[in-house]
Design a protein around this motif. Structure first.
Motif, mmCIF file in Angstrom:
data_model
loop_
_atom_site.group_PDB
_atom_site.id
_atom_site.type_symbol
_atom_site.label_atom_id
_atom_site.label_comp_id
_atom_site.label_asym_id
_atom_site.label_seq_id
_atom_site.Cartn_x
_atom_site.Cartn_y
_atom_site.Cartn_z
ATOM 1 N N LEU A 83 38.746 27.840 54.779
ATOM 2 C CA LEU A 83 38.205 27.486 53.465
ATOM 3 C C LEU A 83 38.719 26.126 52.996
ATOM 4 O O LEU A 83 38.062 25.457 52.195
ATOM 5 N N LEU A 84 39.875 25.725 53.498
ATOM 6 C CA LEU A 84 40.437 24.423 53.109
ATOM 7 C C LEU A 84 39.533 23.271 53.528
ATOM 8 O O LEU A 84 39.551 22.207 52.916
ATOM 9 N N SER A 85 38.729 23.470 54.566
ATOM 10 C CA SER A 85 37.849 22.395 55.033
ATOM 11 C C SER A 85 36.439 22.485 54.471
ATOM 12 O O SER A 85 35.605 21.630 54.757
ATOM 13 N N VAL A 86 36.170 23.499 53.650
ATOM 14 C CA VAL A 86 34.869 23.610 52.984
ATOM 15 C C VAL A 86 34.963 22.788 51.701
ATOM 16 O O VAL A 86 35.725 23.132 50.803
ATOM 17 N N SER A 87 34.205 21.703 51.639
ATOM 18 C CA SER A 87 34.412 20.724 50.563
ATOM 19 C C SER A 87 34.371 21.325 49.163
ATOM 20 O O SER A 87 35.226 21.025 48.342
ATOM 21 N N GLU A 88 33.414 22.197 48.879
ATOM 22 C CA GLU A 88 33.328 22.730 47.516
ATOM 23 C C GLU A 88 34.433 23.739 47.212
ATOM 24 O O GLU A 88 34.649 24.095 46.069
ATOM 25 N N ILE A 89 35.141 24.184 48.219
ATOM 26 C CA ILE A 89 36.247 25.119 48.006
ATOM 27 C C ILE A 89 37.589 24.401 48.146
ATOM 28 O O ILE A 89 38.440 24.483 47.264
ATOM 29 N N GLY A 90 37.773 23.688 49.245
ATOM 30 C CA GLY A 90 39.049 23.046 49.541
ATOM 31 C C GLY A 90 39.467 21.969 48.556
ATOM 32 O O GLY A 90 40.630 21.577 48.523
ATOM 33 N N LYS A 91 38.524 21.514 47.746
ATOM 34 C CA LYS A 91 38.847 20.482 46.747
ATOM 35 C C LYS A 91 38.850 21.043 45.329
ATOM 36 O O LYS A 91 38.890 20.291 44.362
ATOM 37 N N THR A 92 38.796 22.379 45.217
ATOM 38 C CA THR A 92 38.702 23.014 43.900
ATOM 39 C C THR A 92 39.884 23.967 43.704
ATOM 40 O O THR A 92 39.874 25.086 44.224
ATOM 41 N N PRO A 93 40.892 23.529 42.962
ATOM 42 C CA PRO A 93 42.098 24.348 42.793
ATOM 43 C C PRO A 93 41.818 25.757 42.274
ATOM 44 O O PRO A 93 42.442 26.714 42.729
ATOM 45 N N ASP A 94 40.891 25.901 41.346
ATOM 46 C CA ASP A 94 40.619 27.223 40.790
ATOM 47 C C ASP A 94 40.043 28.177 41.832
ATOM 48 O O ASP A 94 40.353 29.369 41.826
ATOM 49 N N LEU A 95 39.198 27.670 42.729
ATOM 50 C CA LEU A 95 38.670 28.521 43.793
ATOM 51 C C LEU A 95 39.764 28.894 44.793
ATOM 52 O O LEU A 95 39.848 30.043 45.242
ATOM 53 N N LEU A 96 40.599 27.927 45.140
ATOM 54 C CA LEU A 96 41.715 28.223 46.040
ATOM 55 C C LEU A 96 42.608 29.292 45.426
ATOM 56 O O LEU A 96 43.040 30.229 46.110
ATOM 57 N N ASN A 97 42.858 29.178 44.139
ATOM 58 C CA ASN A 97 43.662 30.169 43.426
ATOM 59 C C ASN A 97 42.979 31.535 43.459
ATOM 60 O O ASN A 97 43.615 32.564 43.705
ATOM 61 N N GLN A 98 41.686 31.548 43.235
ATOM 62 C CA GLN A 98 40.935 32.801 43.220
ATOM 63 C C GLN A 98 41.069 33.543 44.547
ATOM 64 O O GLN A 98 41.353 34.746 44.570
ATOM 65 N N TYR A 99 40.879 32.829 45.644
ATOM 66 C CA TYR A 99 40.935 33.478 46.953
ATOM 67 C C TYR A 99 42.354 33.884 47.319
ATOM 68 O O TYR A 99 42.565 34.958 47.875
ATOM 69 N N ALA A 100 43.323 33.060 46.998
ATOM 70 C CA ALA A 100 44.714 33.424 47.273
ATOM 71 C C ALA A 100 45.125 34.631 46.431
ATOM 72 O O ALA A 100 45.803 35.539 46.928
ATOM 73 N N TRP A 101 44.685 34.666 45.176
ATOM 74 C CA TRP A 101 45.031 35.778 44.293
ATOM 75 C C TRP A 101 44.483 37.098 44.840
ATOM 76 O O TRP A 101 45.134 38.140 44.759
ATOM 77 N N MET A 102 43.281 37.048 45.423
ATOM 78 C CA MET A 102 42.712 38.265 46.020
ATOM 79 C C MET A 102 43.642 38.836 47.091
ATOM 80 O O MET A 102 43.707 40.046 47.285
ATOM 81 N N VAL A 103 44.355 37.957 47.767
ATOM 82 C CA VAL A 103 45.246 38.364 48.853
ATOM 83 C C VAL A 103 46.580 38.874 48.315
ATOM 84 O O VAL A 103 47.106 39.877 48.788
ATOM 85 N N VAL A 104 47.133 38.207 47.325
ATOM 86 C CA VAL A 104 48.510 38.505 46.904
ATOM 87 C C VAL A 104 48.622 39.428 45.700
ATOM 88 O O VAL A 104 49.695 39.969 45.450
ATOM 89 N N GLU A 105 47.533 39.631 44.981
ATOM 90 C CA GLU A 105 47.599 40.370 43.720
ATOM 91 C C GLU A 105 48.264 41.742 43.866
ATOM 92 O O GLU A 105 49.145 42.095 43.098
ATOM 93 N N LYS A 106 47.836 42.521 44.838
ATOM 94 C CA LYS A 106 48.399 43.850 45.046
ATOM 95 C C LYS A 106 49.267 43.835 46.299
ATOM 96 O O LYS A 106 48.970 43.136 47.251
ATOM 97 N N ASP A 107 50.302 44.626 46.267
ATOM 98 C CA ASP A 107 51.207 44.695 47.421
ATOM 99 C C ASP A 107 50.599 45.627 48.463
ATOM 100 O O ASP A 107 50.952 46.803 48.568
ATOM 101 N N LEU A 108 49.659 45.095 49.242
ATOM 102 C CA LEU A 108 48.917 45.894 50.217
ATOM 103 C C LEU A 108 49.541 45.879 51.606
ATOM 104 O O LEU A 108 48.973 46.435 52.530
ATOM 105 N N LYS A 109 50.674 45.219 51.737
ATOM 106 C CA LYS A 109 51.347 45.117 53.045
ATOM 107 C C LYS A 109 50.399 44.535 54.098
ATOM 108 O O LYS A 109 50.251 45.064 55.196
ATOM 109 N N LEU A 110 49.742 43.437 53.736
ATOM 110 C CA LEU A 110 48.852 42.755 54.668
ATOM 111 C C LEU A 110 49.666 42.085 55.761
ATOM 112 O O LEU A 110 50.882 41.937 55.646
ATOM 113 N N ASN A 111 48.982 41.616 56.787
ATOM 114 C CA ASN A 111 49.701 40.935 57.866
ATOM 115 C C ASN A 111 50.319 39.641 57.334
ATOM 116 O O ASN A 111 49.810 39.031 56.394
ATOM 117 N N SER A 112 51.427 39.253 57.912
ATOM 118 C CA SER A 112 52.195 38.113 57.407
ATOM 119 C C SER A 112 51.390 36.812 57.434
ATOM 120 O O SER A 112 51.582 35.938 56.586
#
Length: 170
Positions: A83-112
């Motif tokens: 996603l970092l190389s997708v111009s409309e995403i990789g250059k938009t801090p709020d979108l990067l935050n949105q996708y990262a938040w989906m990963v870290v919000e809950k302690d789901l014990k995802l892969n490292s």
């Protein structure tokens, strides 16, 4: 002139509504798979939609990230990095935050690797918007989830300082 302007505006609105209706129809199999919690099907249907209509990528990203999070998909980290190389995403801090938040919000014990990639998204977001306390908060949680507690605590302290200076942040 005013009548022609309204007519042109209505035609443009009708065209936009038609486009959105077609997009909704295209996304229907992805949405149905998502509601059914069939995570692998979400991903395969999203791939089909993207092949048929590449400009649908921004609409598909939420589905993909959530399906990969819910299934602890081993490819989540690589997908997030892509996603970092997708111009409309990789250059938009709020979108990067949105996708990262989906990963870290809950302690789901995802892969490292998923947590490491979420940290990378947020480091990029912070490089684009270094005074955003909300994004710094997500970065701190990403560090915490990947196991870097000291860095997480230091980053959270910075997040609180930044957020206290931002208007509209509780």
């Amino acid at each position: 002139a005013a009548i022609q302007e309204r007519t042109t505006k209505r035609a443009a609105q009708a065209k936009e509504e038609e486009k959105m209706s077609a997009l909704q129809a295209l996304l229907k199999p992805v949405s149905e798979a998502f509601r059914a919690k069939k995570w692998d099907l979400v991903l395969s249907e999203a791939d089909k939609v993207e092949k048929a209509q590449p400009d649908a990528l921004p609409y598909l990203t939420n589905f993909r990230v959530m399906a990969m999070v819910q299934s602890n998909n081993a490819g989540l980290g690589a997908y997030l990095r892509s996603l970092l190389s997708v111009s409309e995403i990789g250059k938009t801090p709020d979108l990067l935050n949105q996708y990262a938040w989906m990963v870290v919000e809950k302690d789901l014990k995802l892969n490292s690797d998923a947590y490491a990639a979420a940290s990378e998204l947020m480091e990029k977001a912070m490089s684009l918007d270094p005074n955003n306390g909300m994004n710094m908060d997500t970065l701190a949680l990403a560090y915490w989830r990947r196991g870097d507690k000291a860095k997480a605590l230091a980053t959270q302290t910075k997040a609180i300082e930044l957020a206290s200076k931002q208007s509209g942040v509780p």
